[in-house]
Design a protein around this motif. Structure first.
Motif, mmCIF file in Angstrom:
data_model
loop_
_atom_site.group_PDB
_atom_site.id
_atom_site.type_symbol
_atom_site.label_atom_id
_atom_site.label_comp_id
_atom_site.label_asym_id
_atom_site.label_seq_id
_atom_site.Cartn_x
_atom_site.Cartn_y
_atom_site.Cartn_z
ATOM 1 N N SER A 216 -12.970 -0.674 -7.541
ATOM 2 C CA SER A 216 -11.707 -0.246 -6.654
ATOM 3 C C SER A 216 -11.622 -0.518 -4.942
ATOM 4 O O SER A 216 -10.584 -1.109 -4.480
ATOM 5 C CB SER A 216 -11.530 1.539 -6.756
ATOM 6 O OG SER A 216 -11.179 1.687 -8.219
ATOM 7 N N SER A 217 -12.872 -0.473 -4.396
ATOM 8 C CA SER A 217 -13.072 -0.830 -3.096
ATOM 9 C C SER A 217 -12.811 -2.196 -2.856
ATOM 10 O O SER A 217 -12.113 -2.596 -1.784
ATOM 11 C CB SER A 217 -14.477 -0.453 -2.795
ATOM 12 O OG SER A 217 -15.524 -1.116 -3.259
ATOM 13 N N LEU A 220 -8.833 -2.536 -3.315
ATOM 14 C CA LEU A 220 -8.221 -2.028 -1.941
ATOM 15 C C LEU A 220 -8.364 -2.940 -0.893
ATOM 16 O O LEU A 220 -7.329 -3.225 -0.039
ATOM 17 C CB LEU A 220 -8.805 -0.705 -1.595
ATOM 18 C CG LEU A 220 -8.440 -0.025 -0.358
ATOM 19 C CD1 LEU A 220 -6.972 0.358 -0.768
ATOM 20 C CD2 LEU A 220 -9.161 1.421 -0.114
ATOM 21 N N GLN A 221 -9.539 -3.731 -0.622
ATOM 22 C CA GLN A 221 -9.671 -4.448 0.494
ATOM 23 C C GLN A 221 -8.679 -5.652 0.273
ATOM 24 O O GLN A 221 -8.022 -6.251 1.461
ATOM 25 C CB GLN A 221 -11.243 -4.812 0.601
ATOM 26 C CG GLN A 221 -11.451 -5.687 1.907
ATOM 27 C CD GLN A 221 -12.853 -6.121 1.927
ATOM 28 O OE1 GLN A 221 -13.873 -5.505 0.991
ATOM 29 N NE2 GLN A 221 -13.304 -7.049 2.721
ATOM 30 N N SER A 224 -5.041 -4.878 0.387
ATOM 31 C CA SER A 224 -4.541 -4.413 1.802
ATOM 32 C C SER A 224 -4.387 -5.727 2.685
ATOM 33 O O SER A 224 -3.385 -5.941 3.731
ATOM 34 C CB SER A 224 -5.374 -3.401 2.530
ATOM 35 O OG SER A 224 -5.610 -2.125 1.628
ATOM 36 N N MET A 263 -2.091 -0.241 -7.159
ATOM 37 C CA MET A 263 -2.413 -0.481 -5.845
ATOM 38 C C MET A 263 -1.225 -0.788 -5.335
ATOM 39 O O MET A 263 -1.145 -0.176 -3.890
ATOM 40 C CB MET A 263 -3.637 -1.339 -5.907
ATOM 41 C CG MET A 263 -4.723 -1.250 -6.191
ATOM 42 S SD MET A 263 -5.663 -0.219 -4.925
ATOM 43 C CE MET A 263 -7.259 -0.252 -5.577
ATOM 44 N N LEU A 267 0.371 1.649 -2.038
ATOM 45 C CA LEU A 267 0.191 0.901 -0.654
ATOM 46 C C LEU A 267 1.757 0.691 -0.027
ATOM 47 O O LEU A 267 1.783 0.916 1.048
ATOM 48 C CB LEU A 267 -0.732 -0.111 -0.436
ATOM 49 C CG LEU A 267 -2.114 0.197 -1.074
ATOM 50 C CD1 LEU A 267 -2.894 -1.087 -1.082
ATOM 51 C CD2 LEU A 267 -2.712 1.028 0.192
#
Length: 367
Positions: A216-217, A220-221, A224, A263, A267
């Motif tokens: 997930s990290s 997200l990175q 984003s 995601m 976001l």
């Protein structure tokens, strides 16, 4: 204690009374007396009035019929019966509540039993209960206008095309959208205003997302970073791909698409907590394909040639379908040429999706 015989039903045979077997059992005297009193109690000699079920149905139908007569005037009843007795199947289906099997049942009942003599007789047709009959009669007296029919059909098509449901007023007020299409290796977006002018159009490579264990990290990175390059818009439109989960070999790709979609929803829906209004929508991929006639059966073909045509028309035509600003047209044509060998379908599809969104959902017109 007394010894008595207890009758117990044995195995039964269809259509034949089951065999009975006698077993000795010990019963207390009070229980024996209670059983004796229960079995030997005299039946009441007063005759019971039995009302047949048919009679009850007839009575209810009669009351419903009387109620129908009171709801409609004699002129209204005549108008309704005129339609029921003379309209063809196609003409009956023009009424919203008579579409499908109901209109067929009316025709079949009419052919078998003759014309309807009163509104009550309509309840003898299958699928017509009392409340349904009232609704049908009202719809015949006050049929939908062509505008109402079109609006109903348009809303139904819109619900199939776009999720979640959004009010027409918001769609009509849209000034610009960002259309986003993602695959397994890249994500592309096209920013168009309501004049179908391309304000921004680019793609970004995302090759690390499906490697490893779908961290997930990492998602997200990566996402984003991509979102930070996107312009602001009234709505963000994501491509919705209908992959089947029945094919287990596609599960890794399906999981990737679901994570990407979740995601992006989280976001980009920046104000959802405050106002409950969705800024992110999903648009059916095949719906876009049908709009541009890119479907062969259930398979969508490449939109590369169509996008190439739009780029050419933007220079050659005075009023092109899609406007590429003069200061950006050279850069976009170079970008297109550089991606021709890469099969960059996400880039092409992001532009086509934006055009289809305006033409189908905002303008509500075919090109």
């Amino acid at each position: 204690m007394s010894v008595h015989c207890l009758l117990v039903a044995g195995g039964s045979v269809p259509g034949i009374l089951g065999r009975w077997r006698c077993f000795p059992v010990l019963l207390g005297s009070s229980l024996v007396q209670g059983l004796h009193n229960s079995c030997c109690r005299k039946k009441s000699t007063a005759p019971k009035k039995i009302i047949p079920r048919v009679a009850l149905c007839d009575e209810n139908t009669k009351k419903s019929g009387n109620a129908l007569d009171k709801l409609f005037s004699s002129e209204q009843q005549a108008s309704i019966l005129q339609v029921l007795n003379t309209a063809s199947n196609k003409e009956l289906e023009a009424f919203k509540l008579l579409r499908g099997r109901k209109s067929i049942n009316i025709i079949e009942h009419r052919e078998k039993f003759g014309p309807f003599q009163n509104l009550e007789s309509l309840m003898n047709v299958p699928l017509f209960q009392y409340k349904t009959t009232i609704q049908v009669c009202n719809s015949i007296l006050c049929p939908e206008t062509e505008g109402e029919k079109r609006k109903f059909q348009d809303n139904r098509l819109l619900r199939k095309l776009i999720k979640p449901e959004i009010k027409r007023e918001r769609l009509k007020a849209v000034n610009s959208i960002v259309s986003i299409v993602f695959g397994t290796r890249r994500i592309a977006w096209a920013h168009l205003d309501r004049k179908l002018a391309v304000l921004d159009w680019q793609q970004s490579e995302c090759c690390q997302l499906m490697k490893g264990t779908y961290l997930s990290s990492v998602y997200l990175q990566e996402i984003s970073s991509v979102i930070s390059k996107m312009p602001n818009a009234d709505l963000y439109v994501l491509e919705k791909i209908g992959l089947s989960i029945q094919n287990s070999s596609r599960f890794p790709v399906l999981l990737h698409f679901h994570i990407m979609e979740a995601m992006l929803y989280a976001l980009l829906n920046k104000t959802f907590v405050q106002d409950g209004q969705h800024q992110v929508l999903s648009m059916n991929r095949n719906g876009v394909g049908k709009h541009f006639e890119l479907m062969i059966g259930d398979t969508r073909t490449s939109g590369k040639e169509l996008v190439k045509q739009f780029l050419s028309e933007s220079v050659l035509k005075e009023e092109p379908r899609v406007v590429f600003p003069s200061e950006k047209i050279v850069r976009y044509r170079q970008m297109f040429s550089s991606t021709e060998q890469q099969r960059a379908e996400e880039l092409y599809d992001s532009l086509l999706q934006a055009i289809a969104f305006y033409e189908l959902a905002v303008f509500d017109t075919e090109p």
